[in-house]
Write a protein that holds these residues in place. Sequence first.
Motif, PDB file in Angstrom:
ATOM      1  N   TYR A  57       0.861  -1.176   0.000  1.00  0.00           N
ATOM      2  CA  TYR A  57       0.000   0.000   0.000  1.00  0.00           C
ATOM      3  C   TYR A  57       0.901   1.232   0.000  1.00  0.00           C
ATOM      4  CZ  TYR A  57      -4.368  -2.451   1.129  1.00  0.00           C
ATOM      5  OH  TYR A  57      -5.485  -3.245   1.086  1.00  0.00           O
ATOM      6  N   CYS A  58       0.457   2.308  -0.652  1.00  0.00           N
ATOM      7  CA  CYS A  58       1.259   3.523  -0.626  1.00  0.00           C
ATOM      8  C   CYS A  58       0.374   4.762  -0.712  1.00  0.00           C
ATOM      9  CB  CYS A  58       2.288   3.541  -1.759  1.00  0.00           C
ATOM     10  SG  CYS A  58       1.602   3.789  -3.408  1.00  0.00           S
ATOM     11  N   SER A  59       0.923   5.855  -0.230  1.00  0.00           N
ATOM     12  CA  SER A  59       0.329   7.175  -0.425  1.00  0.00           C
ATOM     13  C   SER A  59       0.214   7.458  -1.919  1.00  0.00           C
ATOM     14  CB  SER A  59       1.220   8.218   0.250  1.00  0.00           C
ATOM     15  OG  SER A  59       1.025   9.509  -0.290  1.00  0.00           O
ATOM     16  N   ASP A  60      -0.744   8.304  -2.291  1.00  0.00           N
ATOM     17  CA  ASP A  60      -0.910   8.635  -3.705  1.00  0.00           C
ATOM     18  C   ASP A  60      -0.014   9.789  -4.158  1.00  0.00           C
ATOM     19  OD1 ASP A  60      -2.266  10.512  -2.192  1.00  0.00           O
ATOM     20  OD2 ASP A  60      -3.951  10.697  -3.576  1.00  0.00           O
ATOM     21  N   LEU A  61       0.809  10.338  -3.256  1.00  0.00           N
ATOM     22  CA  LEU A  61       1.729  11.395  -3.661  1.00  0.00           C
ATOM     23  C   LEU A  61       2.914  10.791  -4.420  1.00  0.00           C
ATOM     24  CD1 LEU A  61       1.699  13.610  -0.446  1.00  0.00           C
ATOM     25  CD2 LEU A  61       0.433  13.956  -2.577  1.00  0.00           C
ATOM     26  N   LYS A  62       3.450  11.539  -5.385  1.00  0.00           N
ATOM     27  CA  LYS A  62       4.426  11.006  -6.333  1.00  0.00           C
ATOM     28  C   LYS A  62       5.627  10.346  -5.674  1.00  0.00           C
ATOM     29  CE  LYS A  62       3.471  14.484  -9.917  1.00  0.00           C
ATOM     30  NZ  LYS A  62       4.017  15.699 -10.591  1.00  0.00           N
ATOM     31  N   ARG A  63       6.178  10.978  -4.660  1.00  0.00           N
ATOM     32  CA  ARG A  63       7.412  10.468  -4.070  1.00  0.00           C
ATOM     33  C   ARG A  63       7.210   9.120  -3.397  1.00  0.00           C
ATOM     34  NH1 ARG A  63       5.389  14.926  -1.306  1.00  0.00           N
ATOM     35  NH2 ARG A  63       5.281  14.870   0.983  1.00  0.00           N
ATOM     36  N   ALA A  64       6.051   8.924  -2.791  1.00  0.00           N
ATOM     37  CA  ALA A  64       5.756   7.642  -2.162  1.00  0.00           C
ATOM     38  C   ALA A  64       5.366   6.595  -3.205  1.00  0.00           C
ATOM     39  CB  ALA A  64       4.634   7.808  -1.139  1.00  0.00           C
ATOM     40  N   ARG A  65       4.561   7.010  -4.179  1.00  0.00           N
ATOM     41  CA  ARG A  65       4.131   6.053  -5.197  1.00  0.00           C
ATOM     42  C   ARG A  65       5.315   5.530  -6.008  1.00  0.00           C
ATOM     43  NH1 ARG A  65      -0.244   4.019  -7.680  1.00  0.00           N
ATOM     44  NH2 ARG A  65       0.049   3.361  -9.838  1.00  0.00           N
ATOM     45  N   ARG A  66       6.243   6.417  -6.395  1.00  0.00           N
ATOM     46  CA  ARG A  66       7.394   5.951  -7.169  1.00  0.00           C
ATOM     47  C   ARG A  66       8.258   5.007  -6.344  1.00  0.00           C
ATOM     48  NH1 ARG A  66       9.085   3.435 -10.932  1.00  0.00           N
ATOM     49  NH2 ARG A  66      11.205   3.815 -11.685  1.00  0.00           N
ATOM     50  N   THR A  67       8.456   5.321  -5.066  1.00  0.00           N
ATOM     51  CA  THR A  67       9.170   4.412  -4.170  1.00  0.00           C
ATOM     52  C   THR A  67       8.511   3.035  -4.169  1.00  0.00           C
ATOM     53  OG1 THR A  67       9.880   6.228  -2.721  1.00  0.00           O
ATOM     54  CG2 THR A  67       9.879   4.015  -1.776  1.00  0.00           C
ATOM     55  N   ALA A  68       7.192   3.026  -4.024  1.00  0.00           N
ATOM     56  CA  ALA A  68       6.449   1.763  -3.971  1.00  0.00           C
ATOM     57  C   ALA A  68       6.508   1.017  -5.296  1.00  0.00           C
ATOM     58  CB  ALA A  68       4.999   2.035  -3.581  1.00  0.00           C
ATOM     59  N   GLU A  69       6.478   1.737  -6.412  1.00  0.00           N
ATOM     60  CA  GLU A  69       6.545   1.089  -7.721  1.00  0.00           C
ATOM     61  C   GLU A  69       7.850   0.317  -7.893  1.00  0.00           C
ATOM     62  OE1 GLU A  69       3.786   4.230 -10.301  1.00  0.00           O
ATOM     63  OE2 GLU A  69       5.967   4.409 -10.293  1.00  0.00           O
ATOM     64  N   ALA A  83      -5.131   7.310  -0.349  1.00  0.00           N
ATOM     65  CA  ALA A  83      -4.918   8.706   0.038  1.00  0.00           C
ATOM     66  C   ALA A  83      -4.855   8.904   1.548  1.00  0.00           C
ATOM     67  CB  ALA A  83      -6.017   9.590  -0.557  1.00  0.00           C
ATOM     68  N   ARG A  84      -5.333   7.939   2.320  1.00  0.00           N
ATOM     69  CA  ARG A  84      -5.257   8.059   3.779  1.00  0.00           C
ATOM     70  C   ARG A  84      -3.813   8.004   4.278  1.00  0.00           C
ATOM     71  NH1 ARG A  84      -9.580   3.431   5.214  1.00  0.00           N
ATOM     72  NH2 ARG A  84      -8.406   2.495   3.477  1.00  0.00           N
ATOM     73  N   LEU A  85      -2.904   7.540   3.419  1.00  0.00           N
ATOM     74  CA  LEU A  85      -1.489   7.430   3.782  1.00  0.00           C
ATOM     75  C   LEU A  85      -0.690   8.673   3.414  1.00  0.00           C
ATOM     76  CD1 LEU A  85      -0.934   3.741   2.631  1.00  0.00           C
ATOM     77  CD2 LEU A  85      -1.197   4.553   4.991  1.00  0.00           C
ATOM     78  N   ARG A  86      -1.359   9.721   2.968  1.00  0.00           N
ATOM     79  CA  ARG A  86      -0.676  10.967   2.605  1.00  0.00           C
ATOM     80  C   ARG A  86       0.027  11.591   3.807  1.00  0.00           C
ATOM     81  NH1 ARG A  86      -3.725  15.142  -1.365  1.00  0.00           N
ATOM     82  NH2 ARG A  86      -3.609  13.908  -3.295  1.00  0.00           N
ATOM     83  N   GLU A  87       0.993  12.441   3.477  1.00  0.00           N
ATOM     84  CA  GLU A  87       1.677  13.209   4.519  1.00  0.00           C
ATOM     85  C   GLU A  87       0.712  14.201   5.170  1.00  0.00           C
ATOM     86  OE1 GLU A  87       3.522  13.525   6.846  1.00  0.00           O
ATOM     87  OE2 GLU A  87       5.533  14.060   6.129  1.00  0.00           O
ATOM     88  N   ARG A  88       1.082  14.641   6.354  1.00  0.00           N
ATOM     89  CA  ARG A  88       0.368  15.722   7.018  1.00  0.00           C
ATOM     90  C   ARG A  88       0.355  16.955   6.108  1.00  0.00           C
ATOM     91  NH1 ARG A  88       0.381  17.553  12.596  1.00  0.00           N
ATOM     92  NH2 ARG A  88       1.991  16.016  13.113  1.00  0.00           N
ATOM     93  N   SER A  89      -0.757  17.640   6.040  1.00  0.00           N
ATOM     94  CA  SER A  89      -0.785  18.938   5.367  1.00  0.00           C
ATOM     95  C   SER A  89      -0.167  19.964   6.313  1.00  0.00           C
ATOM     96  CB  SER A  89      -2.221  19.341   5.027  1.00  0.00           C
ATOM     97  OG  SER A  89      -2.255  20.666   4.560  1.00  0.00           O
ATOM     98  N   PHE A  90       0.886  20.639   5.852  1.00  0.00           N
ATOM     99  CA  PHE A  90       1.574  21.622   6.681  1.00  0.00           C
ATOM    100  C   PHE A  90       1.171  23.054   6.358  1.00  0.00           C
ATOM    101  CE2 PHE A  90       4.545  18.186   7.715  1.00  0.00           C
ATOM    102  CZ  PHE A  90       4.793  18.439   9.055  1.00  0.00           C
ATOM    103  N   GLY A  91       0.138  23.224   5.541  1.00  0.00           N
ATOM    104  CA  GLY A  91      -0.380  24.560   5.283  1.00  0.00           C
ATOM    105  C   GLY A  91       0.668  25.521   4.766  1.00  0.00           C
ATOM    106  N   LYS A  92       0.734  26.684   5.365  1.00  0.00           N
ATOM    107  CA  LYS A  92       1.623  27.751   4.924  1.00  0.00           C
ATOM    108  C   LYS A  92       3.104  27.359   4.996  1.00  0.00           C
ATOM    109  CE  LYS A  92       2.787  32.608   5.866  1.00  0.00           C
ATOM    110  NZ  LYS A  92       2.571  33.757   6.790  1.00  0.00           N
ATOM    111  N   ALA A  93       3.446  26.386   5.837  1.00  0.00           N
ATOM    112  CA  ALA A  93       4.847  26.001   6.012  1.00  0.00           C
ATOM    113  C   ALA A  93       5.404  25.240   4.814  1.00  0.00           C
ATOM    114  CB  ALA A  93       5.005  25.152   7.267  1.00  0.00           C
TER     115      ALA A  93
END
Length: 204
Positions: A57-69, A83-93
Amino acid sequence: MTMATRMGWIRHGITEWNRLGKIQGVTDIPLSEEGAEQARKLAERLSAEGGHWDGIYCSDLKRARRTAEILAERLDIPLVTDARLRERSFGKAEGMTPEERLAEWGVDWRANVPDQESDEVIRARGHDFVDEFSRRHPGQSWLIVTHGSFLARMLQSLCDDLTDSHLHNMSLTILERQAEDLKNNWKPHLHNCTLHLAAPSVKR
């Protein structure tokens, strides 16, 4: 005899923003070539160890998906994005360097970013994933490729025995739960391991 259920949690390989110290969050930064090489090294380690993994299973963000591929291809196992495995949203940071964060919010910037996703929300979506995983895959072993801040919150929440240490890019943490454990207690088999990164480069 019922087998234990295992989750092999992996932080994605390194990116250019990781090298620059920039906060990524949900900004969809690609995996760098160095990060891809890190993933190939872990894939070779897992292949050489001969343990059985049922899928990834992997996050749908590119860096995690490519790692998993890269892992899925080498180990010849199925890959599922969530998508539940995505990183925390850090907002303005997001996108800010260490110096910029320090200037904006001070040394304790992590506690002061006003529009970031809270620990409570992270744990809620993370536990939703783990509960569903446990129902769908009892007795199986799956790798889970995700992100540093999300993973740190989840490991602390799932397992009391783990310290709050910095999780390295491409680190492997294996948690195990026995079938007869009705309290859903996960025990660490391996934590934040990066021994594979010292291996020679992998020929492609």
